[in-house]
Structures are given as C-alpha cells and as structure tokens.
Motif scaffolding. Structure first.
Motif, PDB file in Angstrom:
ATOM      1  N   VAL A 133       0.837  -1.206   0.000  1.00 48.02           N
ATOM      2  CA  VAL A 133       0.000   0.000   0.000  1.00 48.02           C
ATOM      3  C   VAL A 133       0.869   1.252   0.000  1.00 48.02           C
ATOM      4  CG1 VAL A 133      -1.645   1.344   1.385  1.00 48.02           C
ATOM      5  CG2 VAL A 133      -2.030  -1.092   1.019  1.00 48.02           C
ATOM      6  N   LEU A 134       1.927   1.265   0.819  1.00 53.42           N
ATOM      7  CA  LEU A 134       2.817   2.426   0.844  1.00 53.42           C
ATOM      8  C   LEU A 134       3.470   2.658  -0.518  1.00 53.42           C
ATOM      9  CD1 LEU A 134       4.606   2.047   4.291  1.00 53.42           C
ATOM     10  CD2 LEU A 134       3.049   3.860   3.606  1.00 53.42           C
ATOM     11  N   MET A 135       3.905   1.603  -1.154  1.00 54.82           N
ATOM     12  CA  MET A 135       4.564   1.740  -2.450  1.00 54.82           C
ATOM     13  C   MET A 135       3.581   2.187  -3.530  1.00 54.82           C
ATOM     14  SD  MET A 135       7.753   1.205  -2.106  1.00 54.82           S
ATOM     15  CE  MET A 135       8.355   0.932  -3.753  1.00 54.82           C
ATOM     16  N   THR A 136       2.412   1.571  -3.575  1.00 50.33           N
ATOM     17  CA  THR A 136       1.475   1.877  -4.655  1.00 50.33           C
ATOM     18  C   THR A 136       0.698   3.171  -4.416  1.00 50.33           C
ATOM     19  OG1 THR A 136      -0.222   0.469  -3.657  1.00 50.33           O
ATOM     20  CG2 THR A 136       1.190  -0.523  -5.345  1.00 50.33           C
ATOM     21  N   GLN A 137       0.279   3.410  -3.200  1.00 48.40           N
ATOM     22  CA  GLN A 137      -0.523   4.597  -2.923  1.00 48.40           C
ATOM     23  C   GLN A 137       0.333   5.798  -2.521  1.00 48.40           C
ATOM     24  OE1 GLN A 137      -3.804   4.274  -3.689  1.00 48.40           O
ATOM     25  NE2 GLN A 137      -3.136   2.219  -4.236  1.00 48.40           N
ATOM     26  N   GLY A 138       1.353   5.560  -1.714  1.00 49.81           N
ATOM     27  CA  GLY A 138       2.186   6.659  -1.239  1.00 49.81           C
ATOM     28  C   GLY A 138       3.211   7.127  -2.248  1.00 49.81           C
ATOM     29  N   LEU A 139       3.888   6.185  -2.896  1.00 47.46           N
ATOM     30  CA  LEU A 139       4.950   6.547  -3.842  1.00 47.46           C
ATOM     31  C   LEU A 139       4.537   6.406  -5.293  1.00 47.46           C
ATOM     32  CD1 LEU A 139       7.981   4.912  -2.035  1.00 47.46           C
ATOM     33  CD2 LEU A 139       7.307   7.315  -2.036  1.00 47.46           C
ATOM     34  N   ASP A 140       3.334   5.926  -5.521  1.00 47.41           N
ATOM     35  CA  ASP A 140       2.796   5.759  -6.873  1.00 47.41           C
ATOM     36  C   ASP A 140       3.671   4.852  -7.738  1.00 47.41           C
ATOM     37  OD1 ASP A 140       0.672   6.231  -8.582  1.00 47.41           O
ATOM     38  OD2 ASP A 140       1.675   7.901  -9.579  1.00 47.41           O
TER      39      ASP A 140
END
Length: 153
Positions: A133-140
C-alpha cells in the motif's frame, strides 16, 4: 597490515560501493535533468561516497583485531536462504507481489526458528500488505499484487 574481520568486511564493502558507484553512472537522465542539482543519480552517488568513506575508515581503523574464522556459522541455512531468494525472484511475477513476498517471509522466518504458523501469518501478511500500500498509494509505484491467473484482462 593484519587482515582482521573488520578489515575484510571493509574491503568487501569498498568493493561493493565501487561497483555500485560505477553501475549508478548507467542510470539514464532525461535531457532537462543533466544540469539539475538533484536527479536520479544523486542518491546513488551520495551513498557511494559515504560507503567508500566508511569502508576506508573501517580498513584504516579496525575496531577489533580478531582473526577471521569460518567455524560456528550455519552455512546450510545461508545456502537455503540464497536458494529461497532466487526462488522468490522467479515467483514474484507469476504469483504476484502479495503472495510471493508473504510466502518468502513466512519461509524465511521459519528458517530462522519461528514455529508458530499463526505468528508467521500475522507478521508476514500485514507487513507485506502495508508495504504494498505504501509503495502503490504513497509513492505511486505500480507493483502487480495478484497472481497472473487472477488478473483481469
């Protein structure tokens, strides 16, 4: 010069940092990034300089003078981990990030001695989901979450 554990570690770190620095120069820059103060090569270059400096400090001023010894290490576990990491690399695309990484962590934790299946699942799965979630939503950054057979289209 006595080859102590610290100096051998410093030499290995120095070799890694030099290779990392050379490979970081192959990162392609867009035309408008060529003269920018911060670009895709900036952090690798900073890390290379810091790593080389720290490795040289470790070589010149070692903390201990213990002679290296290969006895007392679990080389079988090390070999199994290397195999597990290779298997992970081969399974991440067909199984998707969530499943392959969760399995990798659970097997790795089991190799390190954790035997409770509930603990393995309750630690590995939430950790992988939060990271995804952090990679996909936070860092796109797009990371394929699902196995190939479950993907739409």
């Amino acid at each position: 010069m006595l080859l102590s554990k610290d100096r051998i570690g410093g030499l290995l770190l120095l070799a890694f940092c030099i290779a990392y620095g050379l490979l970081s120069q192959e990162i392609r820059l867009l035309p408008f990034q060529a003269n920018a103060a911060f670009h895709a090569r900036t952090m690798p270059e900073v890390l290379t300089v810091l790593g080389i400096g720290l490795s040289l400090a470790t070589i010149i001023f070692p903390g201990s003078r213990d002679k290296p010894s290969l006895a007392g290490y679990s080389w079988v576990t090390c070999g199994v981990f290397l195999g597990l990491m290779s298997l992970y690399g081969f399974t991440i695309r067909p199984l998707g990030f969530l499943l392959s990484t969760s399995l990798f962590l659970m097997i790795g934790f089991a190799l390190l001695g954790e035997r409770k299946p509930l603990t393995l699942v309750l630690v590995a799965v939430p950790l992988v989901v939060v990271f995804w979630v952090l990679m996909t939503q936070g860092l796109d950054v797009f990371i394929e979450p699902l196995p190939a057979f479950l993907r739409a289209g």
